[in-house]
Enzyme design. Structure first.
Site, PDB file in Angstrom:
ATOM      1  N   GLU A  36      -9.554  -2.177   5.894  1.00  0.00           N
ATOM      2  CA  GLU A  36     -10.514  -2.044   6.372  1.00  0.00           C
ATOM      3  C   GLU A  36     -11.600  -2.270   7.220  1.00  0.00           C
ATOM      4  OE1 GLU A  36      -8.507  -0.108   8.779  1.00  0.00           O
ATOM      5  OE2 GLU A  36      -8.537   1.938   8.665  1.00  0.00           O
ATOM      6  N   ASP A  63       0.912  -1.092   0.132  1.00  0.00           N
ATOM      7  CA  ASP A  63      -0.238  -0.163   0.335  1.00  0.00           C
ATOM      8  C   ASP A  63       1.225   1.313   0.213  1.00  0.00           C
ATOM      9  OD1 ASP A  63       1.079  -0.458   3.036  1.00  0.00           O
ATOM     10  OD2 ASP A  63      -0.857  -0.936   3.738  1.00  0.00           O
ATOM     11  N   ASN A 121      -7.456  -3.467  13.616  1.00  0.00           N
ATOM     12  CA  ASN A 121      -8.777  -3.907  14.063  1.00  0.00           C
ATOM     13  C   ASN A 121      -9.162  -4.672  13.078  1.00  0.00           C
ATOM     14  OD1 ASN A 121      -7.913  -2.536  11.510  1.00  0.00           O
ATOM     15  ND2 ASN A 121      -9.377  -0.554  11.971  1.00  0.00           N
ATOM     16  N   HIS A 169      -7.108  -4.634  10.424  1.00  0.00           N
ATOM     17  CA  HIS A 169      -6.897  -4.961   8.664  1.00  0.00           C
ATOM     18  C   HIS A 169      -5.680  -5.488   8.376  1.00  0.00           C
ATOM     19  CE1 HIS A 169      -4.902  -0.951   9.719  1.00  0.00           C
ATOM     20  NE2 HIS A 169      -3.988  -1.022   9.455  1.00  0.00           N
TER      21      HIS A 169
HETATM   22  C1  GLP Z   1      -0.093  -0.206   8.401  1.00  0.00           C
HETATM   23  C2  GLP Z   1       0.031  -0.379   7.280  1.00  0.00           C
HETATM   24  C3  GLP Z   1      -0.186  -2.507   7.095  1.00  0.00           C
HETATM   25  C4  GLP Z   1       0.855  -2.220   8.262  1.00  0.00           C
HETATM   26  C5  GLP Z   1      -0.601  -1.487  10.632  1.00  0.00           C
HETATM   27  C6  GLP Z   1       0.245  -2.359  11.255  1.00  0.00           C
HETATM   28  O1  GLP Z   1      -2.187   0.471   8.695  1.00  0.00           O
HETATM   29  N1  GLP Z   1      -0.609   0.278   6.484  1.00  0.00           N
HETATM   30  O2  GLP Z   1       0.148  -2.189   6.249  1.00  0.00           O
HETATM   31  O3  GLP Z   1       0.066  -4.232   8.932  1.00  0.00           O
HETATM   32  O4  GLP Z   1      -0.073  -0.544   9.698  1.00  0.00           O
HETATM   33  O5  GLP Z   1       1.449  -1.455  11.588  1.00  0.00           O
HETATM   34  P1  GLP Z   1       2.801  -1.821  13.178  1.00  0.00           P
HETATM   35  O6  GLP Z   1       3.456  -3.370  12.405  1.00  0.00           O
HETATM   36  O7  GLP Z   1       2.989  -0.618  12.947  1.00  0.00           O
HETATM   37  O8  GLP Z   1       2.120  -2.354  13.797  1.00  0.00           O
END
Ligand code: GLP
Length: 255
Positions: free
Chosen positions: A143, A67, A136, A138
């Site tokens: 989402e 993304d 959540n 995702h």
């Molecule tokens: C963001 C990214 C996701 C990632 C998520 C969790 O929203 N778009 O791809 O998995 O954060 O991030 P973290 O690893 O910092 O908890």
């Protein structure tokens, strides 16, 4: 599904890096699907270390990222493009022309998403997709409530995701409200999936996503239906998972 239980963040990073590195060794011209966020940073650091030791060669690897924020330039330190270059691409011998992310600066969402989907198809799909997990449920920026059959698409970020990601921005108001993300269909088309999760704050969602019902309200729950998923998580993140189910699902995993 295989579950590898790690002691802590470093152990999780090493285990995740081991799986990615095995993929590169087995298929040097593989396509890696990569993720951003705090979780994969340690795994990337480990891969860089092994590259410097001469144990890994990225020269034939192609990457596609999950993304990118919409409206953020590649030069901005908050862009995922910048993140990937900083944490991995500029530290290994990867051919930069074969590292792909959605173009966050393309104002035409439909065009940006279709182009990215075309790129993923043209390189033959993804051999190994690395995923983190949002609080959540995702994955990428898919989402809760998202349709499972989507390929790359434009999403509006939930309040919870904006709050979770504001630590990377000067203030909450600076966090982009939209992003371009691979869809669930794209992620589910990857031949193998590696989910990395760390920390007690993710324990509840790990339980819900991997042991609860499969529902668009918890996007990661769809991973239960993929036939080659490996979850690497630390003890804290696995702390709410039922022990029996863990062992049952671990077939072949190292618990
Ligand atoms: C963001 C990214 C996701 C990632 C998520 C969790 O929203 N778009 O791809 O998995 O954060 O991030 P973290 O690893 O910092 O908890």
């Amino acid at each position: 599904m295989k579950i590898y239980k790690a002691k802590d963040y470093n152990d999780m990073s090493r285990k995740a890096a081991n799986i990615i590195s095995a993929q590169i060794i087995m298929k040097p011209d593989c396509v890696l699907g990569l993720a951003t966020g705090s979780t994969p940073v340690g795994a990337y650091r480990q891969l860089v270390e092994w590259y410097h030791k001469g144990d890994l060669d990225f020269s034939e690897v192609t990457t596609v990222n999950l993304d990118e924020y919409r409206g953020i330039s590649r030069e901005s330190s908050q862009s995922y493009y910048y993140f990937m270059n900083r944490n991995l691409f500029e530290k290994v011998n990867i051919d930069k022309s074969r590292t792909f992310l959605p173009d966050g600066m393309d104002p035409d969402a439909e065009h940006a998403c279709e182009s990215y989907t075309r790129i993923i198809h043209s390189i033959g799909g993804i051999d190994l997709q690395l995923l983190g997990l949002g609080h959540n449920g995702h994955i990428g920026f898919n989402e809760p409530g998202i349709a499972f059959e989507k390929e790359t698409h434009c999403v509006t970020l939930s309040e919870r995701t904006i709050k979770a990601n504001m630590r990377f921005f000067p203030s909450e108001g600076d966090v982009p409200r939209q992003a371009y993300t691979m869809g669930i269909k794209t992620i589910m088309s990857a031949r193998r999936i590696l989910v990395a999760v760390c920390g007690e704050d993710k324990a509840e969602i790990v339980h819900t996503a991997f042991f609860g019902p499969v529902t668009p309200q918890v996007p990661a729950s769809i991973l239960q239906l993929h036939n080659d998923v490996t979850l690497v998580a630390d003890e804290a993140a696995l702390s709410e998972c039922p022990k029996d189910a863990l062992y049952q699902m671990a077939k072949g995993g190292l618990l």
